[in-house]
Design a protein around this motif. Sequence first.
Motif, PDB file in Angstrom:
ATOM      1  N   THR A  66       0.834  -1.209   0.000  1.00  0.00           N
ATOM      2  CA  THR A  66       0.000   0.000   0.000  1.00  0.00           C
ATOM      3  C   THR A  66       0.866   1.256   0.000  1.00  0.00           C
ATOM      4  O   THR A  66       0.606   2.222  -0.727  1.00  0.00           O
ATOM      5  N   VAL A  67       1.923   1.224   0.795  1.00  0.00           N
ATOM      6  CA  VAL A  67       2.813   2.386   0.871  1.00  0.00           C
ATOM      7  C   VAL A  67       3.502   2.617  -0.476  1.00  0.00           C
ATOM      8  O   VAL A  67       3.542   3.752  -0.986  1.00  0.00           O
TER       9      VAL A  67
ATOM     10  N   GLY B 203       2.501   1.669  -3.426  1.00  0.00           N
ATOM     11  CA  GLY B 203       1.478   2.174  -4.334  1.00  0.00           C
ATOM     12  C   GLY B 203       1.248   3.647  -4.109  1.00  0.00           C
ATOM     13  O   GLY B 203       1.131   4.437  -5.060  1.00  0.00           O
ATOM     14  N   GLY B 204       1.197   4.057  -2.858  1.00  0.00           N
ATOM     15  CA  GLY B 204       0.995   5.458  -2.531  1.00  0.00           C
ATOM     16  C   GLY B 204       2.152   6.316  -3.020  1.00  0.00           C
ATOM     17  O   GLY B 204       1.958   7.412  -3.563  1.00  0.00           O
TER      18      GLY B 204
ATOM     19  N   GLY C 139      -3.872   0.722  -5.332  1.00  0.00           N
ATOM     20  CA  GLY C 139      -2.608   1.452  -5.299  1.00  0.00           C
ATOM     21  C   GLY C 139      -1.763   1.156  -6.531  1.00  0.00           C
ATOM     22  O   GLY C 139      -1.152   2.064  -7.116  1.00  0.00           O
TER      23      GLY C 139
ATOM     24  N   MET D 172      -0.701   4.159  -9.592  1.00  0.00           N
ATOM     25  CA  MET D 172       0.643   4.726  -9.722  1.00  0.00           C
ATOM     26  C   MET D 172       0.770   5.454 -11.044  1.00  0.00           C
ATOM     27  O   MET D 172       0.091   5.130 -12.027  1.00  0.00           O
TER      28      MET D 172
END
Lengths: 365, 365, 365, 365, 365
Positions: free
Chosen positions: B319-320, B322-323, D323, D327
């Motif tokens: 998730t990180v 992707g963020g 996510g 991107m």
Amino acid sequence: MSPQKYLRYLMLPSLFGTARTKEILQVNPTIVPTREEAKDVKISVYEYNAATIQEYNVETVSECLHCKDTDYISWINIDGLRKTDVEAICNGYDIHPLVIEDILSINQRPKMDEVDNILFCLLNMLYFNEEKSSVESEQISIILGKNFVLSFQEDAQRDVFNPVRTRLKITNAKIRQRGADYLCYSLLDMIVDNYFIVMEKVGEQIELLEEEVIRSSNTRSLARINKLRKELIVLKRNFAPVRDLLNGIIRSESDLLEDRHTKYYKDVYDHIVQAFDLSENYRDIIMSMQDLYINNVNLRMNEVMKVMAIVTCLMAPATVIGGIFGMNFDKIPYLHNDWGFFIAVGLMLLIPLWMLRLFRKRGWF
Amino acid sequence: MSPQKYLRYLMLPSLFGTARTKEILQVNPTIVPTREEAKDVKISVYEYNAATIQEYNVETVSECLHCKDTDYISWINIDGLRKTDVEAICNGYDIHPLVIEDILSINQRPKMDEVDNILFCLLNMLYFNEEKSSVESEQISIILGKNFVLSFQEDAQRDVFNPVRTRLKITNAKIRQRGADYLCYSLLDMIVDNYFIVMEKVGEQIELLEEEVIRSSNTRSLARINKLRKELIVLKRNFAPVRDLLNGIIRSESDLLEDRHTKYYKDVYDHIVQAFDLSENYRDIIMSMQDLYINNVNLRMNEVMKVMAIVTCLMAPATVIGGIFGMNFDKIPYLHNDWGFFIAVGLMLLIPLWMLRLFRKRGWF
Amino acid sequence: MSPQKYLRYLMLPSLFGTARTKEILQVNPTIVPTREEAKDVKISVYEYNAATIQEYNVETVSECLHCKDTDYISWINIDGLRKTDVEAICNGYDIHPLVIEDILSINQRPKMDEVDNILFCLLNMLYFNEEKSSVESEQISIILGKNFVLSFQEDAQRDVFNPVRTRLKITNAKIRQRGADYLCYSLLDMIVDNYFIVMEKVGEQIELLEEEVIRSSNTRSLARINKLRKELIVLKRNFAPVRDLLNGIIRSESDLLEDRHTKYYKDVYDHIVQAFDLSENYRDIIMSMQDLYINNVNLRMNEVMKVMAIVTCLMAPATVIGGIFGMNFDKIPYLHNDWGFFIAVGLMLLIPLWMLRLFRKRGWF
Amino acid sequence: MSPQKYLRYLMLPSLFGTARTKEILQVNPTIVPTREEAKDVKISVYEYNAATIQEYNVETVSECLHCKDTDYISWINIDGLRKTDVEAICNGYDIHPLVIEDILSINQRPKMDEVDNILFCLLNMLYFNEEKSSVESEQISIILGKNFVLSFQEDAQRDVFNPVRTRLKITNAKIRQRGADYLCYSLLDMIVDNYFIVMEKVGEQIELLEEEVIRSSNTRSLARINKLRKELIVLKRNFAPVRDLLNGIIRSESDLLEDRHTKYYKDVYDHIVQAFDLSENYRDIIMSMQDLYINNVNLRMNEVMKVMAIVTCLMAPATVIGGIFGMNFDKIPYLHNDWGFFIAVGLMLLIPLWMLRLFRKRGWF
Amino acid sequence: MSPQKYLRYLMLPSLFGTARTKEILQVNPTIVPTREEAKDVKISVYEYNAATIQEYNVETVSECLHCKDTDYISWINIDGLRKTDVEAICNGYDIHPLVIEDILSINQRPKMDEVDNILFCLLNMLYFNEEKSSVESEQISIILGKNFVLSFQEDAQRDVFNPVRTRLKITNAKIRQRGADYLCYSLLDMIVDNYFIVMEKVGEQIELLEEEVIRSSNTRSLARINKLRKELIVLKRNFAPVRDLLNGIIRSESDLLEDRHTKYYKDVYDHIVQAFDLSENYRDIIMSMQDLYINNVNLRMNEVMKVMAIVTCLMAPATVIGGIFGMNFDKIPYLHNDWGFFIAVGLMLLIPLWMLRLFRKRGWF
């Protein structure tokens, strides 16, 4: 360890031993004994006095009935129980029918009786079966009469009286110079001494288990703790009534027992009391081991949950920062700055590190 | 198992049995007995001595009062309690009014009394109701007098004295050669022997339950553990006072009891002591089963929570990442690289795998 | 504390002490004693009456046999057990063979016996080994005869009777004016008094541990609680039989004991009863410490989990808001507004702050 | 149930009853009694023998002192305690001052005393207050003398002796034909019988509570369990000393008690023993209910936490997939594919469904 | 409450009181008493018979030795212990040296002894120190001899015998008409009565604590429960031996005790038995309070964790929806629709609301 492994342990019947529970619970002393008739019955006779000793095996019980009328002290040991044989010999020695019934019964509680001028003891010899890690018992009946001792053993294969036999053969051994009640004492002493050997084996199991609980604490350990608690039940079930049995002998005023031998019976009594106390100690240690087990399982679980919660928590700010700069607003500060990305990623690293430091400082990690 | 299923179990009254609690708790020996008058009262009379025996059923109590004055030993068994009948027969035999009251009472604690030259025993016959898995009791009163035994059974349908009857009919059976107190012993012996059959049934329930706890450990198991604890209360409630009862007989100096029969009463006493000890063992095993149940439930729960926490934790880095690459900064490295996406996705896979390995190494998974 | 540290503690055998369990469990009084023959045997003899006292050490036991026939009261103390020596002296004093066996045995339960006009006491001197934090025991046998006392100590190195020796040398000390039974009392008194010193040391350990449990509550604490529970087992195992021993002396009607000295034995009895009561108190305090430990461990764990859950929960709304404005819809309100970004980030801060306030108000934080 | 509701329950003092604790703990039998002087004192006198009976109420104690010198058996019942009255009557009957003190004291432990040729019993009548669900007690003192019985009741409003009064008025009732000790027995019997009524009420509370625990298991249940444990303390506090009291009467060799009435006292003794046993059963059932409560609370909590953890866990992959395709890489596969979006969303659904199936298979859901 | 606050409580030594543990554990009756010599010793003498009474204080012990030879009953009360004084007076009254030792010892277990025609009682007066909330004890020795009573109190400051002094001065008080043993009874009665005052104070602490546990249940509560358990140890440690002491007096056949006073000693005995029973009740209530505490702590923790888990869980779908429409696919339905954003946000709100309803319906919230 994977969850499936846990569940597999849970299903191992060998671990949790319902079978053992059956053995311990299905105690019924009153039904018609279902014990198989022994195929092999060994009857050995010792006739002795201080001066001479005769030792011979007989084939049929009738051959040993003459001992009743000699001046020798006679010890007839019957290894293996067959209804007809027991009845024949007991009738030959005028034993009360209820005593015969007790000898032939199974699952009887150890006890002592004075009937018709004999003294009757029923108790269990205990063995530790290393393969099954369980305590096994063999019923022993001892009848002390005027100048004779009859002993009945359930199992023809196992015999623990050999040390007594050895001592009997020594000409000026004390056992030869004393009466039948000293022989009876020697047999009881031998049985009680054997209890300590069984306890030692159980003690070893407890030690091994404690080591296992300290090292790994899996369900297998609990299964073993459970098993040992059951074995302790078997031990205690034997010790308490044998204590009463010996106390009964000491307080008995039977003519069969010489006063100068009371000291010997008291010695056996002291030992069985010690065995009983020891079994209480075992119980305490097993219970404190169970506390330890539960604590260890919780500790491991807590450790995992804590780390997971902390890791998840540490990642949350990074997700938020990613979300902030992923929004599609027209005007977002630093978005067009060359270092913006690196500042954001830097923050994503720095905030968790700062949190980590905080957590450590508070002693949570 | 879904949560609703859990809750459904929680509500099954058949599982947790409030009704059973009512039966166990609502014990009041002092109110006017609410027992329904028996519709069917069977009165059977045995008159015997060593040589002859007469057996007949009578319709009315008055027909059996003549037994009092014969030289035979007489056993009058009343199956089914009707106030008038009990009073008629007891008055005929000069029984103390308080004893009559005790016979007619319900929920009485087992006890023994010597009144006015008779010996009165009140105890419960126990049965195991397989359908309800519960221990049922039937109140039995036995009055031993000079040359006669009166026995009163609550329930005309159930009777456990048949083996005694069979033995009575055998001409040279010991029971025929001895007095009324031997008959009384035989009846008590029969009742206590029956306790072991009930215990065996309860023991079977414990075994089945243990298997269930090991295999599945759901709320149903706890309900059953709970139920068994209640049944054990019923057992113990009967054993302890019956032990006192028999002890009272042994220590009694009544003329009704021959000295040579003490040995027999002692035998029954030994059995009830063993039953009592056994019920203690049952309790220990049930308590250790409850420990096991709680441990198993916790283990399963912990397992699930742990896996969930680990999975959630493993997904967090993805998730990180992707963020990070979803942020709208102008300059983000690798964004325009052809392999950028695959590198990012690769990281999303590699980091959790690395974490997984770490977790496994620490033994958390 | 990191998880690895926890596991490291779990594996420290010194902490959980399986070895100690072995010592406590492997008690078998019946095997042929495996005690090493003492290399050094010190035999000291005191011959005294109210007027004079002689003190000398002898090399061989034969040198002290003459004491038997003097008019003096003689105290022969044998420090270190060697089979031949014990047998020589005991035979010299006509001691019963079973008593000799008891003196040479190991792991014997403390006990008292009156045999053949002597009074025999076997008990353990306890020491607290500060290094291992464990209670050690040394077997002491005391034989009180007509005008003589024999005392046997297992360990030639350790001796606790010095205060008695000092008192003996004082001419008009009461010990000089009274008989051998007063000397015997003095020795028992010395031993029991020493128990309190051991208890005090154990008490200090409990205090230190309590402080540790209150301050830090790690696994080390549980290991120590566990250890102390084992030491208490050792203490109790000694106190209960010594109480019986002293009670036996008080109720004894032996000619060896003067009536006017009963008061002294009662005094020792009062002390051992107090020691026993105290060990119960210790147990209570240790159990309540274990409750405290478990509570503290849970409290810390809960604290961490709660904070993590709250932090994770507080970040969730920010993630959602980030997601909302990161969606690629053509028309999203405020997207083109200059302050849109700041409003969004503001919400990301305000919502958690509002939640935090709510949580605090409900007392969760 | 919302958290606030939980907390509200926690604060309901009526639920956890500190006030009740005060009543149970603040027992001091030694202070100067603070009992309010009764406003209303009812003195009723029965003078009877087998043939005649006189019943009358008197206003002042002096009016009933003449009873002492008649040949009738007299029963003077004082309902409501006033210091001067109690002293007047007791002095009139030559009662020992300490007995007077006991009658006037409060919170006294039930006890029996033989002083100066009277027999004194002090015990509590118990009532169950349905409103407060608590057991209340009223102190009753009974003095049995030669031909008279004095009974003192604390509370003029409540009286339980009516059945005795009714029986007294029947001319050929046994109570009329026997002496004062039979009257005394009747009063004690009435009191003990009443205990069972109180126990029945407590039993009903236990049943109701068990049903509640099975159905809903909220904090209210724990409060009630707690309350019932306190009521049981009150019950036991009364039963054990009353048992001693009755045992004392049975073993007493007072001339006041006829031998032929021992059987009656034994009957009451049997009942109080049964009441005591029953209160032990109650305790067992309450403790097993507490285990059930804790298990149920944990089960519910676990259920909720498990579902939350599973739901959160199931959503995590969807977040990751979102996510991935959010991107901003230039080249992301399927991004320009028409079905790309649906494939991604499809994966978001399929992965959780696959996980769900996996979880169910492992029995976690 | 913040985590730091919790930890702060954990470290407050005043809360968990290691010091108190030290006092309770460090009991050694055998060491040379380390009690400081009293600076102030008050010696008061009462000489009385039914007709006259003399009361005076003396400075030195020698002044009161003449009392031994008068016909009056004399009570010499020594407030404050000084070795020389105690020895002087005891030697004057021919008291056995061991009794002198006992008087001067500390930490002695209460006990009773009959030596050399005196009766010696040693027990503790208890006080409740409100500031420290702890039970304090003062050692009291009472010597009953022919016509005299000597009482020794450790602490010159505190004295509880004033009510006895007052009664002594009343000319026709019973205490004046009876012998020295009645005086002795009065002193013991005074001491035991005082125990109830201490118990009442402890009871108040329990009530206050219960209220606190119900209201707030923080670590402070556990600390207090812990503390109270220690105070109960102190109480029980005194009650059980005082019961034995009084029982010893009642069964004593000493000439010093008049038969007609047995009733009085029995009264004190009844009180101490009640105090002992009461301390058992206290223990039960404290243990049930501890259960309540643990339950409350768990309930609060569970509540917080549940709400956090639910909130986190409710936000997860919104995150997923945000992720779905944040993906960069070319074709995403509704993306170009004017209401698309609002539909998405609407879903973000509606799904959690639907979940919330579901949760509520299942009773999880």
